[in-house]
Every structure is written in C-alpha cells, then in structure tokens.
Design an enzyme around this catalytic site. Structure first.
Site, PDB file in Angstrom:
ATOM      1  N   GLU A  93      50.371  55.353 105.726  1.00 32.76           N
ATOM      2  CA  GLU A  93      51.246  55.624 107.012  1.00 32.76           C
ATOM      3  C   GLU A  93      52.245  56.652 106.561  1.00 32.76           C
ATOM      4  O   GLU A  93      52.685  57.100 105.194  1.00 32.76           O
ATOM      5  CB  GLU A  93      52.006  54.363 107.323  1.00 32.76           C
ATOM      6  CG  GLU A  93      51.130  53.312 108.134  1.00 32.76           C
ATOM      7  CD  GLU A  93      51.760  52.280 108.376  1.00 32.76           C
ATOM      8  OE1 GLU A  93      50.928  51.322 109.638  1.00 32.76           O
ATOM      9  OE2 GLU A  93      52.788  51.941 107.857  1.00 32.76           O
ATOM     10  N   CYS A 106      58.869  60.312 105.518  1.00 27.80           N
ATOM     11  CA  CYS A 106      58.578  59.620 104.337  1.00 27.80           C
ATOM     12  C   CYS A 106      57.148  59.485 104.257  1.00 27.80           C
ATOM     13  O   CYS A 106      56.453  59.137 105.202  1.00 27.80           O
ATOM     14  CB  CYS A 106      59.133  58.036 104.836  1.00 27.80           C
ATOM     15  SG  CYS A 106      58.777  56.889 103.335  1.00 27.80           S
ATOM     16  N   CYS A 113      48.882  50.359  96.388  1.00 23.83           N
ATOM     17  CA  CYS A 113      49.413  50.833  95.154  1.00 23.83           C
ATOM     18  C   CYS A 113      49.109  49.516  94.057  1.00 23.83           C
ATOM     19  O   CYS A 113      48.810  48.544  94.470  1.00 23.83           O
ATOM     20  CB  CYS A 113      51.058  50.524  95.497  1.00 23.83           C
ATOM     21  SG  CYS A 113      52.103  50.933  93.741  1.00 23.83           S
ATOM     22  N   CYS A 117      54.682  45.229  93.045  1.00 17.82           N
ATOM     23  CA  CYS A 117      55.922  44.678  92.992  1.00 17.82           C
ATOM     24  C   CYS A 117      55.974  43.570  94.013  1.00 17.82           C
ATOM     25  O   CYS A 117      55.439  43.627  95.063  1.00 17.82           O
ATOM     26  CB  CYS A 117      56.958  45.914  93.341  1.00 17.82           C
ATOM     27  SG  CYS A 117      56.985  47.233  92.183  1.00 17.82           S
ATOM     28  N   CYS A 120      56.994  43.928  97.881  1.00 20.26           N
ATOM     29  CA  CYS A 120      56.491  45.108  98.416  1.00 20.26           C
ATOM     30  C   CYS A 120      55.200  44.860  99.263  1.00 20.26           C
ATOM     31  O   CYS A 120      54.390  44.360  98.436  1.00 20.26           O
ATOM     32  CB  CYS A 120      56.657  46.407  97.229  1.00 20.26           C
ATOM     33  SG  CYS A 120      55.788  47.688  98.088  1.00 20.26           S
ATOM     34  N   GLY A 166      52.524  53.830  97.869  1.00 21.95           N
ATOM     35  CA  GLY A 166      52.097  54.351  96.639  1.00 21.95           C
ATOM     36  C   GLY A 166      53.148  54.537  95.629  1.00 21.95           C
ATOM     37  O   GLY A 166      54.099  54.817  96.327  1.00 21.95           O
ATOM     38  N   GLU A 167      52.798  54.764  94.419  1.00 22.76           N
ATOM     39  CA  GLU A 167      53.475  55.199  93.429  1.00 22.76           C
ATOM     40  C   GLU A 167      53.209  56.717  93.041  1.00 22.76           C
ATOM     41  O   GLU A 167      52.169  56.944  92.226  1.00 22.76           O
ATOM     42  CB  GLU A 167      53.402  54.375  92.294  1.00 22.76           C
ATOM     43  CG  GLU A 167      54.038  54.770  90.876  1.00 22.76           C
ATOM     44  CD  GLU A 167      55.402  55.090  90.957  1.00 22.76           C
ATOM     45  OE1 GLU A 167      56.376  54.425  91.383  1.00 22.76           O
ATOM     46  OE2 GLU A 167      55.703  56.465  90.670  1.00 22.76           O
ATOM     47  N   LEU A 221      65.085  50.524  90.869  1.00 20.15           N
ATOM     48  CA  LEU A 221      65.583  49.768  89.712  1.00 20.15           C
ATOM     49  C   LEU A 221      65.436  48.372  90.033  1.00 20.15           C
ATOM     50  O   LEU A 221      64.653  47.382  89.443  1.00 20.15           O
ATOM     51  CB  LEU A 221      67.065  49.828  89.243  1.00 20.15           C
ATOM     52  CG  LEU A 221      67.478  49.605  88.006  1.00 20.15           C
ATOM     53  CD1 LEU A 221      66.519  50.145  86.614  1.00 20.15           C
ATOM     54  CD2 LEU A 221      68.858  49.833  87.556  1.00 20.15           C
ATOM     55  N   HIS A 222      66.093  47.694  90.872  1.00 20.75           N
ATOM     56  CA  HIS A 222      65.998  46.368  91.756  1.00 20.75           C
ATOM     57  C   HIS A 222      66.707  45.454  90.716  1.00 20.75           C
ATOM     58  O   HIS A 222      66.568  44.177  91.331  1.00 20.75           O
ATOM     59  CB  HIS A 222      64.802  46.118  92.283  1.00 20.75           C
ATOM     60  CG  HIS A 222      64.228  47.324  93.128  1.00 20.75           C
ATOM     61  ND1 HIS A 222      64.922  47.882  94.080  1.00 20.75           N
ATOM     62  CD2 HIS A 222      62.885  47.834  93.223  1.00 20.75           C
ATOM     63  CE1 HIS A 222      64.119  48.645  94.851  1.00 20.75           C
ATOM     64  NE2 HIS A 222      62.837  48.800  94.278  1.00 20.75           N
ATOM     65  N   ASN A 297      63.246  44.071 103.529  1.00 20.38           N
ATOM     66  CA  ASN A 297      62.742  44.046 104.790  1.00 20.38           C
ATOM     67  C   ASN A 297      61.229  43.074 104.813  1.00 20.38           C
ATOM     68  O   ASN A 297      60.523  43.106 103.737  1.00 20.38           O
ATOM     69  CB  ASN A 297      62.155  45.528 105.292  1.00 20.38           C
ATOM     70  CG  ASN A 297      63.086  46.466 105.619  1.00 20.38           C
ATOM     71  OD1 ASN A 297      64.001  46.133 106.388  1.00 20.38           O
ATOM     72  ND2 ASN A 297      63.076  47.539 104.991  1.00 20.38           N
ATOM     73  N   CYS A 340      61.124  50.583 104.712  1.00 14.52           N
ATOM     74  CA  CYS A 340      60.681  50.431 103.717  1.00 14.52           C
ATOM     75  C   CYS A 340      59.950  49.368 103.475  1.00 14.52           C
ATOM     76  O   CYS A 340      60.388  48.088 103.598  1.00 14.52           O
ATOM     77  CB  CYS A 340      61.732  50.342 102.635  1.00 14.52           C
ATOM     78  SG  CYS A 340      62.900  51.884 102.625  1.00 14.52           S
TER      79      CYS A 340
END
Ligand code: SAH
Ligand code: SF4
Length: 362
Positions: A93, A106, A113, A117, A120, A166-167, A221-222, A297, A340
């Site tokens: 997307e 974006c 991915c 995480c 995500c 994706g990364e 970072l999170h 989200n 996100c």
C-alpha cells in the site's frame, strides 16, 4: 516478453550503462528520464527526441511497466490510499497525506516485513519479498499521476517517507536507486531533506545510507532499554540500543548536526511511563534529534492498546522540558486503515478468511 528490461528499475547511472550496453550513448538516459519523470510518458512512441530506430529497439527490448493499482480509497480527512498488486502474489500500500503546507507520500519497500515488531500489523503478517526499484518508484509515479502532477506541473507530493510496509534498509540496493530517482533533477527532483528513510535500526545500512545519500533518517526506537526493545522490536537483539545510538551519532555528525527523527509508538503500560520518558531523554543526550510520538494504531488480533492522551502529553512534557523538540503525530486516514502500522491489515484478514473458507470447503 518477460525478459524486457523495465526502465523504471534504473537510476541515471545504471540507465546510462544500459544505453551503452545496447550500443547507444549514455546521455539517452537523461532524455528518457525526463520523459518518464517530468512528462509522465511511459510510451516510447511519445519520446519524440529519440530516433525512430532507437524507439523501435526499445519497443522490442525494453518496457516501462508500472505496478498494478487495484484499488483506491479516500479518507474523510483527504488521505488517499492505493492498493498495489505485486507479481507473485501479495500486495502493498501507498498512502498520500495532504497537510496545509505539504503533501507526504508514504511508500512501501517490501511485501510484508521479516522483522516482526510486535505492535506492527505488517510485521505480524510475515514476509514475502523485496520490492524492485520499479515497484518502489512506480508507487510515486502512480500517485503523482493520480494527483495530476504531470498535467499541471504543480508539485502536490512534496515529501516522501519510507514508512509504508517493509524495512527499507533490508532492501538497500533497490531503495537506493529509488532514492536516486526521487532526488535527481531528471527524476522527481525532490530536495534531499524531503525524503526520509525510516528504519528499525539496521546499523551497517544506516552507515551506508549516510555515505551514499543525503536523505533524512528516522529511527523507530520505541523503547529506551534493551530488555523492552528486544521484546517489541526483535532486531534489537542483533543491533542493541547503544550501538544504534552510536550509528545515529555518526549519521548526524556526517550531516553537520542536522537532527534525525526518533519515532516512538505509545503503547499503554508498556513504554509510556514517566520513567520511560526520562530514560529516553538519557538515550538521546548528545544526539541532535527530534521525537515523534506515534499514538498506537490498533489492528485486528493485537493485544496492545494506545496510551491515554494525558499519558502521551505528560510523556511529551518530560521531553520538551529537556529541550527535545517533540510532536505527537496526528492519526490520519484511520477510517480507511491507512495509519502507521495498519497497512494491509484488512487484506490479510480477508486472505485469512478466504483461506478458512477454502479449508472448510475441502
Ligand atoms: N520498517 C520501518 C518503516 C516502516 S514502519 C520502521 O520500522 O521504521 C513506519 C513507522 O510506523 C515505524 O516507526 C513503525 O514502528 C510505526 N508503526 C508500526 N506499527 C505501528 C502501529 N500499529 N501503530 C503506530 N505506529 C506503528
Ligand atoms: Fe517491519 Fe517496521 Fe513493522 Fe518493524 S515496524 S515489523 S521493521 S515494518
């Protein structure tokens, strides 16, 4: 047919080499890039400053093939989302977020991915494959086309963020060529600072990005301690926080102290305490950085919740008191699942349901 070179896979340098390989001159690359990225031409016949012979040769051996857009959704807030079917199954997307003073696209860099995480949706779906350069730059071309850029010559997409699926730094070579096309005057000609690569922290590639480009960096970072980050961002087990921050420092030194962005998703009772905020301040000491707090989200199947607004505000206040520029990112497009971390959540659910139905039928 299938062996035709897709010219959207080439940046200026590699397209120059391609023209030499086919027995022509490298400056043809410049003409063709202008046709594709300035004029929006994807038909060789339209490229009237190329000789008839060359056009015939290209027709035979090359193509300009965009990824296939299968649907478009518009949010009440003006956000637009395109679903792109990719070869070999799966979809990615692309999201356009209009704001008063800018328009941000974006874009995705992988189908799924591999990094898993925990908060995500993309990461929870698994990984299919890297996108090609044509599939990455094609998202930008198609969005520009849909927004009327080629007809009106008015820039509506002013910023690009690699924050879709994706990364990006696990698909380095293809992403680098796409960055080259985004920032090349013969490509989309975006100022380098208006292109941001977001990464969960693949250190060797952060160093390469520093040397190979001038684009901006965002770090997901999170968490400010390894124990928590190992859990929610598992790549931290390979590239722990102190090493990641050292790479950030190298990056900002190379960019004359231009700040990087630190992304921090606000997860209720997981990483949102005042102590976490103070620890984050400690982590960022000596690194020019601004912080984006991202309200979590939600997506189907997750056990995480978003922090309360007052918790997010108190967290922000700690950072601001320590003179760290901090913004809380607004959630955009959530009525069309374009926020996100939500990308393709619906499709997976659909695919899973579809699978279940098939299993039940058999
Ligand atoms: N893989 C890259 C870029 C894509 S994700 C990266 O991780 O940086 C873009 C941003 O969205 C990252 O900061 C990511 O951590 C964040 N994100 C992922 N899932 C989210 C969710 N459910 N809610 C809010 N942000 C999320
Ligand atoms: Fe991959 Fe980024 Fe999602 Fe982590 S947050 S799983 S790195 S897309």
């Amino acid at each position: 047919m299938t062996n035709k070179a897709n010219l959207l896979d080439y940046d200026r340098k590699s397209l120059g080499s391609y023209f030499i390989e086919i027995g022509d001159k490298s400056f043809r690359a410049q003409q063709v890039l202008k046709w594709i990225y300035h004029q929006g031409a994807i038909d060789f016949e339209a490229m009237t400053n190329l000789s008839k012979n060359l056009r015939a040769n290209l027709e035979q051996n090359a193509c300009i093939k965009l990824p296939e857009i299968t649907s478009e959704q518009k949010s009440e807030d003006g956000t637009r989302k395109w679903l792109i079917q990719v070869k070999g199954g799966g979809s990615v997307e692309t999201v356009f977020i209009p704001e008063k003073d800018r328009g941000t696209l974006c874009i995705s860099s992988q189908v799924g991915c591999p990094l898993e995480c925990k908060f995500c949706s993309t990461g929870q779906q698994g990984f299919n494959r890297n996108l090609s350069t044509s599939e990455i730059i094609g998202q930008v071309w198609a969005a520009n086309k849909a927004l009327g850029y080629f007809e009106n010559d008015k820039r509506i997409i002013t910023n690009i963020v690699f924050m879709g699926m994706g990364e990006p730094l696990l698909n380095y070579d293809n992403v680098l060529k796409a960055i080259n096309l985004l920032t090349d005057d013969l490509g989309f000609g975006l100022a380098r600072r208006r292109v941001t690569v977001s990464t969960s922290g693949i250190i060797p590639e952060i160093d390469r990005l520093k040397d190979d480009t001038n684009v901006s960096l965002a770090i997901s970072l999170h968490a400010s301690n390894d124990e928590l980050r190992n859990d929610i961002v598992p790549i931290n087990r390979s590239y722990p926080i102190s090493d990641l921050l050292a790479a950030c420092k190298r990056f900002t030194v190379a960019r004359d102290d231009e700040p990087i962005t630190i992304e921090y998703v606000m997860l209720k009772d997981v990483n949102d305490s005042l102590q976490d905020a103070h620890d984050l301040v400690g982590c960022l000491r000596g690194i020019p950085a601004k912080v984006n707090l991202i309200p979590f989200n939600t997506f189907p199947g997750t056990s995480y919740n978003c922090s309360e607004i007052k918790t997010i505000n108190s967290f922000r206040d700690v950072l601001v008191k320590s003179k760290i520029i901090t913004i809380t990112r607004k959630t955009r497009g959530d009525d069309i699942d374009a926020a996100c971390g939500q990308l393709v959540g619906k499709v997976t659910a659909k695919a899973a349901r579809h699978q279940k139905i098939l299993t039940e039928l058999n």
